[in-house]
Scaffold this motif. Structure first.
Motif, mmCIF file in Angstrom:
data_model
loop_
_atom_site.group_PDB
_atom_site.id
_atom_site.type_symbol
_atom_site.label_atom_id
_atom_site.label_comp_id
_atom_site.label_asym_id
_atom_site.label_seq_id
_atom_site.Cartn_x
_atom_site.Cartn_y
_atom_site.Cartn_z
ATOM 1 N N SER A 1 0.765 -1.418 0.017
ATOM 2 C CA SER A 1 -0.177 -0.359 -0.236
ATOM 3 C C SER A 1 0.937 1.669 -0.622
ATOM 4 O O SER A 1 0.298 2.465 -0.460
ATOM 5 N N PHE A 2 2.249 1.133 0.571
ATOM 6 C CA PHE A 2 3.308 2.369 0.384
ATOM 7 C C PHE A 2 3.596 3.427 -1.338
ATOM 8 O O PHE A 2 3.769 4.196 -1.200
ATOM 9 N N ARG A 3 2.858 1.934 -2.044
ATOM 10 C CA ARG A 3 3.340 2.067 -3.132
ATOM 11 C C ARG A 3 4.550 2.876 -3.013
ATOM 12 O O ARG A 3 5.423 3.469 -4.439
ATOM 13 N N LEU A 4 6.182 1.512 -2.450
ATOM 14 C CA LEU A 4 7.567 2.274 -3.299
ATOM 15 C C LEU A 4 8.228 1.869 -4.082
ATOM 16 O O LEU A 4 7.579 0.198 -4.498
ATOM 17 N N ASN A 5 8.362 2.106 -5.008
ATOM 18 C CA ASN A 5 9.070 1.702 -6.116
ATOM 19 C C ASN A 5 10.981 1.110 -5.600
ATOM 20 O O ASN A 5 11.152 1.023 -4.854
ATOM 21 N N GLY A 6 11.245 -0.350 -6.253
ATOM 22 C CA GLY A 6 11.873 -1.006 -5.799
ATOM 23 C C GLY A 6 11.589 -2.156 -4.866
ATOM 24 O O GLY A 6 12.864 -2.804 -4.385
ATOM 25 N N LEU A 7 10.512 -2.774 -4.092
ATOM 26 C CA LEU A 7 10.309 -3.741 -3.260
ATOM 27 C C LEU A 7 9.508 -4.369 -4.024
ATOM 28 O O LEU A 7 8.742 -4.425 -5.368
ATOM 29 N N GLU A 8 9.906 -5.956 -4.094
ATOM 30 C CA GLU A 8 9.433 -7.038 -4.962
ATOM 31 C C GLU A 8 9.459 -7.793 -4.283
ATOM 32 O O GLU A 8 9.960 -8.907 -3.139
ATOM 33 N N PHE A 9 7.795 -8.325 -4.018
ATOM 34 C CA PHE A 9 7.694 -9.768 -3.127
ATOM 35 C C PHE A 9 7.152 -11.042 -4.172
ATOM 36 O O PHE A 9 6.843 -11.156 -5.054
ATOM 37 N N ILE A 10 8.238 -12.468 -3.746
ATOM 38 C CA ILE A 10 7.954 -13.460 -4.217
ATOM 39 C C ILE A 10 6.726 -14.233 -3.409
ATOM 40 O O ILE A 10 7.253 -14.467 -2.150
ATOM 41 N N GLN A 11 6.254 -14.378 -4.353
ATOM 42 C CA GLN A 11 5.394 -16.130 -3.222
ATOM 43 C C GLN A 11 5.570 -16.745 -3.036
ATOM 44 O O GLN A 11 5.597 -17.341 -4.091
ATOM 45 N N LYS A 12 5.246 -18.149 -1.971
ATOM 46 C CA LYS A 12 5.310 -19.375 -2.346
ATOM 47 C C LYS A 12 4.228 -19.254 -0.712
ATOM 48 O O LYS A 12 3.822 -18.791 -0.236
ATOM 49 N N TYR A 13 4.550 -21.105 -0.375
ATOM 50 C CA TYR A 13 3.174 -21.347 0.537
ATOM 51 C C TYR A 13 3.836 -21.883 1.344
ATOM 52 O O TYR A 13 5.285 -22.213 1.271
ATOM 53 N N SER A 14 3.572 -21.648 2.604
ATOM 54 C CA SER A 14 4.292 -21.535 3.461
ATOM 55 C C SER A 14 3.319 -22.460 5.191
ATOM 56 O O SER A 14 2.557 -22.461 4.785
ATOM 57 N N ARG A 15 3.188 -24.171 5.505
ATOM 58 C CA ARG A 15 2.459 -24.442 6.847
ATOM 59 C C ARG A 15 2.916 -24.467 7.248
ATOM 60 O O ARG A 15 3.606 -23.217 8.465
ATOM 61 N N LEU A 16 1.402 -23.570 8.024
ATOM 62 C CA LEU A 16 1.199 -23.541 9.490
ATOM 63 C C LEU A 16 0.688 -23.581 10.067
ATOM 64 O O LEU A 16 -0.507 -24.882 9.869
ATOM 65 N N TYR A 17 1.231 -24.222 11.320
ATOM 66 C CA TYR A 17 0.118 -24.917 12.515
ATOM 67 C C TYR A 17 -0.212 -23.935 13.670
ATOM 68 O O TYR A 17 0.453 -23.485 14.669
#
Length: 609
Positions: free
Chosen positions: A171-187
């Motif tokens: 939501s900050f709309r900052l250039n230069g930030l990259e988010f790589i998605q993956k899945y993690s197991r949560l307990y």
């Protein structure tokens, strides 16, 4: 008369032109008889033939190559072209969630993000970016600035960021930030059911619990699809099958009740710490079908942070470790003797406190002598001498066959992983010495898992049938509809219902009059048996001073259904016995179990009609 200059010039020009034309005509028309001219013509003709031959050979080569490509290798090349034009994809599918009997989520896949920073693309200063990220990531501003100054691009700032945090940063709309998605197991329950559910490693493979044993049910089936690829490598989804990215909403439901599990954990932890014990465990089983309502071990580990745990805790010791059950096995020996008619419930035995078998002297544990006692009193006072005399009435061969019939030396075949096989001495060794049947009469000299002891007491509770203890109920959808249920072995009848009812009645007196008084609950009739056994050494014999205390309870005694076993390993203190350490745990467990399962009070106990 003199000639004029112009006439002289004209005549000279005409002679020169005539001579030039004559010379040209002589050179242009070779004489046929000149050998030099003939050689030149022949060479020209040869060169033309060579050129034509080369062109012809090239044409034949092209024709053959065309034939080879189109006819001889056409099919092979077509397949190669299609493989270059198509790409096979196997879409990622999250693991199925694990829920308990009440739909409480115990394990699920969730999307998480790895945050990369590329400072060279920042549209604000490094200090401003760091000040915005630091409070959300719970990081120090100055450390973030140093990280941003380390290199111009490709900096890993944080791993495993949840969706809510990622959304705030985006939501900050900052250039230069990259988010790589993956899945993690949560307990979500942390360590509450870790010994049952287990965990998955970084490769998303189950390593313990049902995550390991039920891998096939937890992994969603995915189909490999082929998509065409454009000339620039872009995928063209025109021929993708409809709905190939959709997956089912099935969940793996287990029989554990998290509410009961949580209550047991608190009680067990307090008792283990109070007696400075090595470890403890509680198992609750519905004897009608073998479903496990609770299985608690302490100490345990947090499945979300398994890398920090002691690797020994990954093994559920209630199914992976053996122990000698001691006096908690005595009711089963009484059932064997009753079933074979060698004793009657009202038989009386003389108990002087000791008995000599071969070259050994066997003593009672706590009280030296009980004098004349009946079968129920033998269980109430946990008389070793009385049990030896009961088993001595049976032929050793018959007794050994019954121990095998109970399943000693075999596996329970539960759906939990890493189960070990019990140990029963060979028939030759067992029958070769009178001391072996004698020690087996009070539950020593052989070993089993705590879960197998629960299974055997389940046979006393359900009318004599051996059921299979299990935790997997099946695959259910969002509407609670069952889509798959595992097939369990058919219950095996080992005792008659008449025999088991007699034993249950005797076990009820253990709680009302004997060593199990600490498990009494007002208004309810409870059957039980205490156990305080020497702890076997891996090198043979027994560990001096080490004991394992236990108590097994069955509720309600008038209509037996639930079996509760509590075990505390190596409690410290002079007063550390099954009746003082384990029985109070079972009482606390039953006080939670009774309202959860809506078990009515015993009208005879309450005085109601």
């Amino acid at each position: 008369m003199q000639k004029s200059p112009s006439r002289t010039k004209f005549r000279n020009w005409r002679n020169l032109e005539f001579n030039r034309q004559r010379k040209f005509s002589k050179s242009a028309v070779p004489k046929s008889g000149n050998p030099k001219n003939q050689t030149q013509a022949s060479s020209l003709k040869s060169r033309l033939l060579i050129v034509w031959a080369i062109l012809f050979a090239a044409g034949l080569g092209l024709a053959f190559n065309l034939y080879r490509l189109q006819i001889m290798e056409g099919e092979k090349l077509t397949k190669r072209a299609r493989s270059q034009q198509m790409v096979n994809l196997r879409p990622f599918m999250p693991r199925r969630p694990v829920v308990d009997r009440n739909q409480t989520i115990l394990a699920l896949d969730r999307p998480v993000y790895t945050l990369y920073a590329h400072p060279k693309l920042f549209n604000q200063s490094k200090e401003e970016v760091a000040q915005k990220l630091a409070p959300i990531l719970n990081r120090d501003v100055n450390k973030l600035i140093k990280i941003f100054e380390s290199k111009p691009s490709g900096i890993v700032v944080a791993n495993g960021i949840g969706e809510n945090i990622a959304d705030r940063l985006i939501s900050f709309r900052l250039n230069g930030l990259e988010f790589i998605q993956k899945y993690s197991r949560l307990y979500p329950q942390d360590d509450l059911v870790a010994n049952v559910v287990g965990y998955v490693n970084l490769d998303r493979r189950g390593q313990a619990g049902v995550e390991y044993s039920q891998e096939k049910l937890l992994e969603r089936s995915t189909q490999t699809i082929s998509l065409s690829r454009a000339g620039n490598g872009a995928l063209m989804p025109d021929h993708a099958p409809e709905g190939f990215l959709h997956f089912d909403d099935l969940k793996l439901q287990i029989t554990i009740d998290s509410r009961l599990q949580r209550s047991i954990r608190t009680v067990l932890k307090d008792q283990v710490n109070r007696f400075q014990a090595k470890r403890g465990a509680v198992i609750v089983m519905d004897a009608t079908d073998g479903s496990l309502l609770a299985m608690v071990s302490y100490p345990t580990y947090n499945a979300n942070e398994y890398s920090k745990a002691d690797i020994a805790l990954f093994r559920n010791w209630t199914v992976a470790d053996l122990y000698e059950p001691g006096s908690t096995f005595k009711p089963l020996n009484v059932a064997i003797a009753l079933e074979n008619g060698v004793i009657k419930p009202d038989d009386i035995f003389d108990d002087p406190g000791t008995i000599k078998v071969a070259d050994r002297t066997i003593k009672n544990a706590e009280i030296n002598s009980f004098r004349r006692i009946n079968i129920a009193q033998i269980l109430q006072q946990s008389s070793n001498v009385g049990m030896v005399k009961i088993i001595q009435r049976m032929k050793p061969t018959l007794y050994y066959n019954w121990l095998e019939k109970l399943g000693l030396g075999q596996k329970v075949d539960t759906d939990l992983p890493f189960e070990v096989r019990g140990r029963l001495k060979s028939q030759e060794k067992f029958l070769g010495s009178t001391i072996e049947p004698a020690t087996a009469s009070f539950g020593q000299g052989f070993s089993l898992t705590p879960l197998q002891l629960v299974q055997l007491h389940g046979a006393l509770a359900n009318g004599g049938k051996l059921v299979t203890p299990h935790v997997v109920k099946g695959l259910i959808d969002s509407q609670d509809k069952i889509h798959y249920s595992p097939s369990l072995p058919a219950p095996r009848q080992i005792f008659s219902s008449t025999t088991t009812q007699k034993v249950i009645d005797m076990m009820e007196t253990v709680v009302s009059k004997g060593s199990g008084k600490a498990s009494q609950i007002k208004g309810y009739s409870i059957a039980g048996k205490t156990g305080t056994a020497q702890k076997a050494s891996p090198n043979g014999g027994y560990i001096p001073g080490a004991r394992i205390t236990s108590f097994v309870g069955i509720v309600p005694a008038e209509a037996p259904r639930y079996v509760v076993l509590a075990i505390v390993d190596e409690p410290k203190g002079a007063n550390a016995y099954g009746g003082t350490v384990a029985a109070p745990i079972v009482k606390s467990v039953m006080e939670v179990l009774i309202p959860l399962e809506k078990i009515p009070p015993n009208q005879k106990v309450t005085g109601k009609k």
